[in-house]
Design a protein around this motif. Structure first.
Motif, PDB file in Angstrom:
ATOM      1  N   THR A 239     -64.399 -80.928   4.005  1.00  0.00           N
ATOM      2  CA  THR A 239     -64.077 -81.713   2.797  1.00  0.00           C
ATOM      3  C   THR A 239     -64.029 -80.820   1.564  1.00  0.00           C
ATOM      4  N   PHE A 243     -60.848 -80.612  -0.698  1.00  0.00           N
ATOM      5  CA  PHE A 243     -60.899 -81.284  -1.997  1.00  0.00           C
ATOM      6  C   PHE A 243     -61.567 -80.446  -3.093  1.00  0.00           C
ATOM      7  N   ARG A 247     -66.835 -80.872  -4.971  1.00  0.00           N
ATOM      8  CA  ARG A 247     -66.979 -82.231  -4.423  1.00  0.00           C
ATOM      9  C   ARG A 247     -68.360 -82.485  -3.857  1.00  0.00           C
ATOM     10  N   LEU A 270     -62.402 -88.618  -7.010  1.00  0.00           N
ATOM     11  CA  LEU A 270     -61.671 -87.546  -7.695  1.00  0.00           C
ATOM     12  C   LEU A 270     -61.223 -87.971  -9.089  1.00  0.00           C
ATOM     13  N   ARG A 325     -55.228 -87.076  -3.790  1.00  0.00           N
ATOM     14  CA  ARG A 325     -54.988 -85.851  -4.544  1.00  0.00           C
ATOM     15  C   ARG A 325     -53.970 -86.002  -5.656  1.00  0.00           C
TER      16      ARG A 325
END
Ligand code: DAH
Length: 345
Positions: A239, A243, A247, A270, A325
């Motif tokens: 992850t 990301f 995160r 996010l 995203r």
């Protein structure tokens, strides 16, 4: 001699009619008006004739010569004009800008799949594939969901027509990539470390967050001494690769029939960073994965002794990742084939 002249003239006119280009015309000129041509030879030999004959033949020969010369000039003009015309028609302006060839690129889903595969590839996972038309056995039964198991309701299933059944073994469009786990474990022995990307199907009305076809990536690791800590470590790493380092990752209990314990993996939102917004439904967290330790019953079915081996498995939806995203708010855009959307990625 006069007869010969007339014959010559008619032959010459005849042939001139058949001339189609300048080269042929020049050959014709040499043949009928050149120094060695019959006509010119005739004119030269006039001196040998009597005065009377000379006058008649000479006058006719000169007429024929003039007529041929006029026709030659006309024909030449005609051919040259035709040539100029076709040159003009076929002319090419080399200064015009070229036509640009449209270059395509990989679909956003393919790009995401490549990225996921490369992250897990770096951790030693091998990429495998399974069939999209699947036996009920692999999709449900072997994954610890026997015929009347309530968990089957989690998967709105597209069943194949009965004429595609073999005996009484029903087929379906796989509702998840988890059946590939069974196929891999049937064929190979631990240590196993695979991921299985592919299409899955659900019998569902489409809307902004639901498609009847989408992609998943399944993961499976089986070996001696595999624990929940390995699962956490692997998915934590994944992850963050996908990301970003900053995160936060949350593991919570969840239920899936083919794992025990089962977990749900979420990352901090996010969009709001965890304070709560529309994207995360005010929870501050976004679920991205289902996972767990492979159920002993599942291992036993593929003849792997759960007393000796253990494993973890996980499964994730692929389109969700670029949706988060890039803030794509409708999953139907992925397979709507609208270039205005696809070109942006
Ligand atoms: N197959 C599940 C689904 O489609 C996702 C999943 C959950 C896969 C847990 C797993 C797992 O391998 O361990 O909803």
């Amino acid at each position: 001699m006069l007869n010969q002249l007339e014959e010559l003239a008619s032959k010459a006119f005849d042939e001139l009619g058949k001339v189609t280009n300048l080269e042929e015309l020049e050959a014709w000129r040499i043949r009928y008006l050149g120094k060695k041509s019959d006509l010119i030879q005739t004119l030269r030999s006039l001196a040998t004739l009597s005065l009377k004959e000379r006058r008649v033949v000479g006058a006719r020969a000169n007429e024929v010569k003039k007529a041929l010369e006029t026709s030659l000039a006309e024909k030449k003009k005609g051919l040259e004009q035709g040539l100029a015309l076709s040159l003009q028609r076929e002319s090419l302006d080399v200064t015009l800008p070229g036509e640009s060839v449209l270059l395509g690129h990989l679909h956003l889903t393919t790009q995401t799949l490549d990225e996921i595969c490369s992250i897990f590839g770096g951790m030693g996972f091998q990429v495998v594939e399974g069939p999209e038309v699947e036996w009920e056995y692999y999709n449900f039964e072997a994954l610890n969901m026997p015929a009347d198991h309530p968990a089957r309701d989690m998967f709105a299933t597209l069943w194949m027509d009965s004429d595609t059944k073999t005996g009484d073994r029903p087929m379906l469009l796989r509702t998840h990539t988890s059946p590939v786990q069974i196929r891999v474990m049937e064929k190979s022995r631990p240590p196993i470390r695979v991921i299985a990307p592919g299409r899955v199907y659900r019998y569902e009305a489409t809307d902004a967050t639901h498609e009847w076809m989408f992609y998943q990536v399944e993961g499976l690791a089986v070996d001696k001494n595999i624990t929940l800590a390995d699962l956490k470590g692997t998915l934590f790493e994944f992850t963050r690769c996908l990301f970003g380092e900053e995160r936060k990752v949350r593991f919570r209990c969840d239920y899936f029939p083919f794992v025990e314990p089962g977990v749900e993996v979420a990352i901090d939102c996010l969009a709001c960073g965890g304070t709560g917004c529309r994207l995360c439904g005010n929870s501050g967290w976004i679920e991205i994965l289902g996972a767990g330790m492979v159920h002993p019953e599942v291992l036993r079915r593929v003849d792997i002794d759960p007393e000796v081996y253990s494993g973890f498995a996980f499964g994730m939806g692929v389109e969700r990742i670029p949706m988060l995203r890039y803030g794509i708010d409708d999953i139907r855009l992925f397979y709507g084939n609208d270039l205005r959307f696809l070109k942006q990625f």
